[in-house]
Write a protein that holds these residues in place. Sequence first.
Motif, short mmCIF file in Angstrom:
data_model
loop_
_atom_site.label_atom_id
_atom_site.label_comp_id
_atom_site.label_asym_id
_atom_site.label_seq_id
_atom_site.Cartn_x
_atom_site.Cartn_y
_atom_site.Cartn_z
N ARG A 177 36.25 33.87 39.28
CA ARG A 177 36.69 35.26 39.31
C ARG A 177 35.50 36.21 39.35
O ARG A 177 35.62 37.37 39.76
CB ARG A 177 37.53 35.53 38.05
CG ARG A 177 38.16 36.92 38.00
CD ARG A 177 39.40 36.99 38.84
NE ARG A 177 40.09 38.27 38.68
CZ ARG A 177 40.04 39.28 39.54
NH1 ARG A 177 39.32 39.18 40.63
NH2 ARG A 177 40.72 40.39 39.33
N PHE A 178 34.32 35.74 38.96
CA PHE A 178 33.14 36.60 38.88
C PHE A 178 32.18 36.39 40.04
O PHE A 178 31.03 36.83 39.98
CB PHE A 178 32.42 36.35 37.54
CG PHE A 178 33.30 36.61 36.36
CD1 PHE A 178 33.43 37.89 35.86
CD2 PHE A 178 34.04 35.60 35.80
CE1 PHE A 178 34.28 38.14 34.78
CE2 PHE A 178 34.88 35.83 34.72
CZ PHE A 178 35.00 37.11 34.22
N GLY A 179 32.67 35.75 41.10
CA GLY A 179 31.81 35.51 42.24
C GLY A 179 32.57 35.60 43.55
O GLY A 179 33.72 36.04 43.60
N LEU A 180 31.91 35.19 44.60
CA LEU A 180 32.51 35.15 45.93
C LEU A 180 32.79 33.70 46.29
O LEU A 180 32.04 32.80 45.88
CB LEU A 180 31.59 35.79 46.96
CG LEU A 180 31.17 37.24 46.67
CD1 LEU A 180 30.18 37.71 47.72
CD2 LEU A 180 32.39 38.14 46.65
N GLY A 181 33.81 33.49 47.07
CA GLY A 181 34.16 32.12 47.44
C GLY A 181 34.56 31.32 46.22
O GLY A 181 35.28 31.79 45.34
N HIS A 182 34.06 30.09 46.13
CA HIS A 182 34.39 29.21 45.01
C HIS A 182 33.21 29.06 44.05
O HIS A 182 33.13 28.09 43.29
CB HIS A 182 34.82 27.84 45.53
CG HIS A 182 36.16 27.85 46.22
ND1 HIS A 182 37.32 27.45 45.61
CD2 HIS A 182 36.52 28.24 47.47
CE1 HIS A 182 38.34 27.57 46.45
NE2 HIS A 182 37.88 28.05 47.59
N ALA A 183 32.29 30.00 44.08
CA ALA A 183 31.13 29.91 43.20
C ALA A 183 31.53 30.07 41.74
O ALA A 183 32.55 30.67 41.42
CB ALA A 183 30.11 30.99 43.58
N PHE A 184 30.69 29.52 40.86
CA PHE A 184 30.79 29.67 39.41
C PHE A 184 31.96 28.95 38.77
O PHE A 184 32.39 29.30 37.67
CB PHE A 184 30.79 31.16 39.00
CG PHE A 184 29.61 31.91 39.54
CD1 PHE A 184 28.32 31.52 39.20
CD2 PHE A 184 29.77 32.97 40.41
CE1 PHE A 184 27.22 32.19 39.71
CE2 PHE A 184 28.68 33.65 40.92
CZ PHE A 184 27.40 33.25 40.57
N ASP A 185 32.46 27.92 39.45
CA ASP A 185 33.44 27.08 38.78
C ASP A 185 32.78 26.20 37.72
O ASP A 185 33.46 25.50 36.97
CB ASP A 185 34.19 26.20 39.79
CG ASP A 185 35.62 25.89 39.36
OD1 ASP A 185 36.06 26.46 38.33
OD2 ASP A 185 36.29 25.09 40.04
N ASP A 186 31.46 26.24 37.66
CA ASP A 186 30.70 25.53 36.62
C ASP A 186 30.29 26.46 35.49
O ASP A 186 29.46 26.10 34.66
CB ASP A 186 29.47 24.85 37.22
CG ASP A 186 28.52 25.83 37.90
OD1 ASP A 186 28.90 27.00 38.09
OD2 ASP A 186 27.40 25.42 38.25
#
Length: 492
Positions: free
Chosen positions: A441-450
Amino acid sequence: MSTVIPNHISSMSAGRLADALGAPTLEASSRASGSPLYAHLASELRRLVETGVLSSGTRLPAERALSASLGVSRVTVASAYRDLRDAGLLRSQQGAGTFVAPTARESWGSLSRHNGSGVLEFVNASPSASPLLHEAYLHAVERVRDRLPDSGYAPGGSVELKESVAAYYTRRGLPTSTSNILITCGASDAAHAILDTLIEPGGRVLVEHPTYPGVVDAVASTGGRCIPVSVDPDDPDGFVAAADLAARQSAPTLAYFMPDFSNPSGTRLPVDSRRRLSATMHRHGVLTVVDEVSADLGLDDSPALEPFGVATPARATITLGSTSKTVWGGIRVGWVRAEPSMIDRIASTYARRQLSASILDQTVAALLLDHYDEVCGARSQSLRAARDHLAASVREMLPDWSFRLPAGGLSLWCRLPTDLRSTDLVAAAHARGVLLAPGPRFGLGHAFDDHQRIPFTRALADITDAVAVLADITAAQSLSVDSAPRRPSVVV
């Protein structure tokens, strides 16, 4: 599983995707990494998805076409697509093709709306009301009595509040008059008014990455496009260099930055870094929008820093702020600070959206701004205790999680252990009555799922209970991973 095909489909041709993947060196890179070719291809495709090169809903080329462009077997492409489908990044539908899956931003749906009894809500990083608020309302009611014969509207803001906001900036070293101020119904309205005024469809906006979700949503609503610039709390100079490069490569119209305790990372730019960043954007002709919603939330006796843009011409910066974090989110009062001519443009746009903020709330905000050191001191004291409690709880119950203790702001930005994804964690926590916003939710695309954001804006007991639930979920996930049969995984 059925797949919802987006109404507006974008496609990536096999040739373009091969170029983005670096087709000539793909096999050599695979050998150097020691991973099978299909796994390396999946890893590179994942990179393009997570960085937003392949956006949500993009239709990928057919397996046969991509294999021909890459010079690899169709089995290799099919295996890579299969791995990314298993990971939830791609979806396929018979006769329609293979698509990049929706992000958490698009699919988290009812999580933010669910707030029933017994639920621990950690979606919003918003603290409870200031202890000074009640008395301020009592005084404001008496002040408003004299205005009851009027219409009750104050387009652009009441003179009293604009004077208080102008004095606030002047005290901080940025001389300001009422002609520099527009009052809005909160910071979100301020941001929308600015972007609606200045962004044309297709216009590009530099944003920190990670960033506040509302920025991405607001830019998208104008038809604009966010250009991510990675921010590292430990390397503010690296952010300046990255923003310089992004400005040269992308020709953005605006930059939207949070130089003070950025949400969610907690990054704060030192004076030298913010001066060079401001000068760099001005040199590229990029107008910088500065979000100062968290600027007064220092927690460790951090020295007050000069506002962003002091050392550059006034026309190079637009600043927005609000009382939502220091006073209370229930007071919908925000503002824009800019050159008078720019204020006139933004005010004209805003008049089509909102006639006036509440006179009572504006009066309360003016009263509290006149005692703002006391307001912010009380807020910092309570947030510091909550931050330290959350940090201690995570260290004790989630020792495999890592984070950098922020010197201000409202949340911890935690890196998750390997094999744990934020989207899975959030779904499991939701089932246990703990609501969180997923990392992507805090990035673009699928970033920051970690990554996982945990606000420290709740009562200490609620923080303890929420972390305990996350610890139970993490332990169960670890047991499940350890006992499950393994298959070759994508290298990331």
